[in-house]
Design an enzyme around this catalytic site. Sequence first.
Site, PDB file in Angstrom:
ATOM      1  N   ALA A   1       0.859  -1.173   0.000  1.00  0.00           N
ATOM      2  CA  ALA A   1       0.000   0.000   0.000  1.00  0.00           C
ATOM      3  C   ALA A   1       0.901   1.230   0.000  1.00  0.00           C
ATOM      4  O   ALA A   1       2.065   1.157   0.411  1.00  0.00           O
ATOM      5  CB  ALA A   1      -0.884  -0.016   1.236  1.00  0.00           C
TER       6      ALA A   1
ATOM      7  N   GLY B   1       0.622  -4.965   0.924  1.00  0.00           N
ATOM      8  CA  GLY B   1      -0.650  -4.998   0.205  1.00  0.00           C
ATOM      9  C   GLY B   1      -0.510  -5.558  -1.208  1.00  0.00           C
ATOM     10  O   GLY B   1      -1.478  -6.075  -1.776  1.00  0.00           O
TER      11      GLY B   1
ATOM     12  N   GLU C   1      -0.704  -9.189  -0.676  1.00  0.00           N
ATOM     13  CA  GLU C   1      -2.086  -9.524  -0.320  1.00  0.00           C
ATOM     14  C   GLU C   1      -2.988  -9.497  -1.561  1.00  0.00           C
ATOM     15  O   GLU C   1      -3.878 -10.340  -1.715  1.00  0.00           O
ATOM     16  CB  GLU C   1      -2.585  -8.545   0.748  1.00  0.00           C
ATOM     17  CG  GLU C   1      -1.835  -8.757   2.061  1.00  0.00           C
ATOM     18  CD  GLU C   1      -2.089  -7.675   3.094  1.00  0.00           C
ATOM     19  OE1 GLU C   1      -1.951  -6.475   2.741  1.00  0.00           O
ATOM     20  OE2 GLU C   1      -2.418  -8.002   4.238  1.00  0.00           O
TER      21      GLU C   1
ATOM     22  N   GLU D   1       5.172  -5.080   6.940  1.00  0.00           N
ATOM     23  CA  GLU D   1       4.451  -4.051   7.708  1.00  0.00           C
ATOM     24  C   GLU D   1       5.017  -3.869   9.112  1.00  0.00           C
ATOM     25  O   GLU D   1       4.952  -2.776   9.669  1.00  0.00           O
ATOM     26  CB  GLU D   1       2.951  -4.400   7.789  1.00  0.00           C
ATOM     27  CG  GLU D   1       2.195  -4.235   6.474  1.00  0.00           C
ATOM     28  CD  GLU D   1       2.190  -5.484   5.605  1.00  0.00           C
ATOM     29  OE1 GLU D   1       3.020  -6.390   5.836  1.00  0.00           O
ATOM     30  OE2 GLU D   1       1.353  -5.538   4.689  1.00  0.00           O
TER      31      GLU D   1
HETATM   32  C1  HXC Z   1       5.036   4.506  -1.181  1.00  0.00           C
HETATM   33  C2  HXC Z   1       6.921   3.575  -2.130  1.00  0.00           C
HETATM   34  C3  HXC Z   1       6.580   2.312  -1.606  1.00  0.00           C
HETATM   35  C4  HXC Z   1       5.363   2.197  -0.844  1.00  0.00           C
HETATM   36  C5  HXC Z   1       8.422   2.112  -2.694  1.00  0.00           C
HETATM   37  N1  HXC Z   1       8.048   3.398  -2.802  1.00  0.00           N
HETATM   38  N2  HXC Z   1       7.529   1.418  -1.965  1.00  0.00           N
HETATM   39  N3  HXC Z   1       6.149   4.654  -1.927  1.00  0.00           N
HETATM   40  N4  HXC Z   1       4.634   3.318  -0.659  1.00  0.00           N
HETATM   41  N5  HXC Z   1       4.899   1.038  -0.340  1.00  0.00           N
HETATM   42  C6  HXC Z   1       8.762   4.477  -3.500  1.00  0.00           C
HETATM   43  C7  HXC Z   1      10.001   4.937  -2.750  1.00  0.00           C
HETATM   44  O1  HXC Z   1       9.665   5.837  -1.731  1.00  0.00           O
HETATM   45  C8  HXC Z   1      10.795   5.576  -3.865  1.00  0.00           C
HETATM   46  O2  HXC Z   1      10.261   6.871  -4.128  1.00  0.00           O
HETATM   47  C9  HXC Z   1      10.471   4.697  -5.066  1.00  0.00           C
HETATM   48  O3  HXC Z   1       9.251   4.014  -4.756  1.00  0.00           O
HETATM   49  C10 HXC Z   1      11.544   3.659  -5.335  1.00  0.00           C
HETATM   50  O4  HXC Z   1      11.755   2.922  -4.155  1.00  0.00           O
HETATM   51  P1  HXC Z   1      13.197   2.701  -3.484  1.00  0.00           P
HETATM   52  O5  HXC Z   1      12.961   2.417  -2.047  1.00  0.00           O
HETATM   53  O6  HXC Z   1      14.101   3.836  -3.804  1.00  0.00           O
HETATM   54  O7  HXC Z   1      13.694   1.423  -4.275  1.00  0.00           O
HETATM   55  P2  HXC Z   1      14.645   0.242  -3.767  1.00  0.00           P
HETATM   56  O8  HXC Z   1      15.810   0.818  -2.997  1.00  0.00           O
HETATM   57  O9  HXC Z   1      14.934  -0.589  -4.987  1.00  0.00           O
HETATM   58  O10 HXC Z   1      13.783  -0.597  -2.718  1.00  0.00           O
HETATM   59  C11 HXC Z   1      12.621  -1.273  -3.161  1.00  0.00           C
HETATM   60  C12 HXC Z   1      11.774  -1.734  -1.955  1.00  0.00           C
HETATM   61  C13 HXC Z   1      11.522  -0.523  -1.007  1.00  0.00           C
HETATM   62  C14 HXC Z   1      12.564  -2.823  -1.178  1.00  0.00           C
HETATM   63  C15 HXC Z   1      10.506  -2.329  -2.481  1.00  0.00           C
HETATM   64  O11 HXC Z   1      10.990   0.553  -1.784  1.00  0.00           O
HETATM   65  C16 HXC Z   1      10.575  -0.783   0.108  1.00  0.00           C
HETATM   66  O12 HXC Z   1      10.922  -1.395   1.125  1.00  0.00           O
HETATM   67  N6  HXC Z   1       9.301  -0.321  -0.014  1.00  0.00           N
HETATM   68  C17 HXC Z   1       8.345  -0.392   1.047  1.00  0.00           C
HETATM   69  C18 HXC Z   1       7.806  -1.771   1.201  1.00  0.00           C
HETATM   70  C19 HXC Z   1       6.762  -1.863   2.311  1.00  0.00           C
HETATM   71  O13 HXC Z   1       7.055  -1.508   3.463  1.00  0.00           O
HETATM   72  N7  HXC Z   1       5.527  -2.287   1.974  1.00  0.00           N
HETATM   73  C20 HXC Z   1       4.445  -2.364   2.943  1.00  0.00           C
HETATM   74  C21 HXC Z   1       3.605  -1.116   2.836  1.00  0.00           C
HETATM   75  S1  HXC Z   1       2.312  -1.101   4.033  1.00  0.00           S
HETATM   76  P3  HXC Z   1      11.226   8.165  -4.295  1.00  0.00           P
HETATM   77  O14 HXC Z   1      10.259   9.293  -4.414  1.00  0.00           O
HETATM   78  O15 HXC Z   1      12.103   8.210  -3.101  1.00  0.00           O
HETATM   79  O16 HXC Z   1      11.973   7.848  -5.567  1.00  0.00           O
HETATM   80  C22 HXC Z   1       1.139  -2.096   3.376  1.00  0.00           C
HETATM   81  C23 HXC Z   1      -0.051  -2.276   4.236  1.00  0.00           C
HETATM   82  C24 HXC Z   1      -1.109  -3.066   3.533  1.00  0.00           C
HETATM   83  O17 HXC Z   1       1.250  -2.619   2.328  1.00  0.00           O
HETATM   84  C25 HXC Z   1      -2.446  -2.814   4.117  1.00  0.00           C
HETATM   85  C26 HXC Z   1      -3.549  -3.367   3.266  1.00  0.00           C
HETATM   86  C27 HXC Z   1      -3.669  -2.803   1.922  1.00  0.00           C
END
Ligand code: HXC
Length: 258
Positions: free
Chosen positions: A66, A109, A112, A132
Site C-alpha cells: 500500500a 498490500g 495480499e 508491515e
Molecule cells: C510509497 C513507495 C513504496 C510504498 C516504494 N516506494 N515502496 N512509496 N509506498 N509502499 C517508493 C520509494 O519511496 C521511492 O520513491 C520509489 O518508490 C523507489 O523505491 P526505493 O525504495 O528507492 O527502491 P529500492 O531501494 O529498490 O527498494 C525497493 C523496496 C523498497 C525494497 C521495495 O521501496 C521498500 O521497502 N518499499 C516499502 C515496502 C513496504 O514496506 N511495503 C508495505 C507497505 S504497508 P522516491 O520518491 O524516493 O523515488 C502495506 C499495508 C497493507 O502494504 C495494508 C492493506 C492494503
Amino acid sequence: MTEPNTILVETHGRVGLVRLNRPEAMNAINSQLIEELMSALEAFDSNSAIGAMVVTGNEKAFAAGADIKEMVDASAADMHARDHIAPFDRILKIRKPVIAAVSGWCLGGGSELALSCDMLIASETAKFGQPEINLGVIPGAGGTQRLTRAVGKTLAMEMVLNNRTLNAQEAVQFGIANHVVPAERYLEEALALAAELAARAPLALQAAKQMVNHAFESSLTDGLAEERRTFYDLFDTRDQKEGMRAFAEKRKAEWKGE
Ligand code: HXC
C-alpha cells in the site's frame, strides 16, 4: 468515464490484462490505483468476450505494498473512516479466474493482492513478503489470514512478525505460486494459462472457482453439500449436454456459456 492513469488495460484474445502502472513508486497501491484496478476487473467480468484475467506489474515490482506516503499522517479514526482496504474485497466478487503475474517485489498490500488472485505465475526474480512490522503496523488485507491459510502458521509467523521474505521457488514450495518461470517469460506464461482457462466452459469454470473458494468459508459437510448442489445444477446448462455428448461422439466440445 475518465481514463485510468495508474493502470494500463489491454485485451489479448479472450484474456483481459491489467498492468499496475506507478513505476515511479514501485507500483505502491494508492486509493486511485485500487479503485481503477477493481473497476477494470469488474468491467472484464461483465464482458462476455473475456474469459479470464491477468494482473501484473512491471519487471521490478508487482507492487511494493500500500502507498505508505498516502497514510503516514492518518489517525486511527481517519483510517476507519476512509477504510482504504475495503476496495481490496471487490476482487472476491469477480466470477472469472484472475491470475497474478509477479516479477520483482511483491510486498505488503501487493502480496495480499496477489494472494487474492486465483493462481499465480512467478518470475524467478519474484520476492514475497509482509514488511508491515517494519512500519509499526500489521498486514491489513489478508496477510495474517489468507497467507496463514496458504503457508501454515509457523512460516506465516516468521513472515509477519519478522519480515521473512520468500523467493519464487519458496513461493511455489509453500503454496503461494503455481509455477516459477524465467524472468523474460512470466507475463507470456500467465497470459497462456489465462487463455487456456478462457477457452473452457464458462459456467463450469465460474462454478469451479466459486466452490474452491467456498472451501475456505464453510465446514466440510456444508462445503460438500454445496458442491453437490452446484454439480447437479450444471446439468441444466447447454454446456453440460455439449461436453458429455462431445465426449461420447469423440469430438471437441464447443462451449456456449449457456
Ligand atoms: C510509497 C513507495 C513504496 C510504498 C516504494 N516506494 N515502496 N512509496 N509506498 N509502499 C517508493 C520509494 O519511496 C521511492 O520513491 C520509489 O518508490 C523507489 O523505491 P526505493 O525504495 O528507492 O527502491 P529500492 O531501494 O529498490 O527498494 C525497493 C523496496 C523498497 C525494497 C521495495 O521501496 C521498500 O521497502 N518499499 C516499502 C515496502 C513496504 O514496506 N511495503 C508495505 C507497505 S504497508 P522516491 O520518491 O524516493 O523515488 C502495506 C499495508 C497493507 O502494504 C495494508 C492493506 C492494503
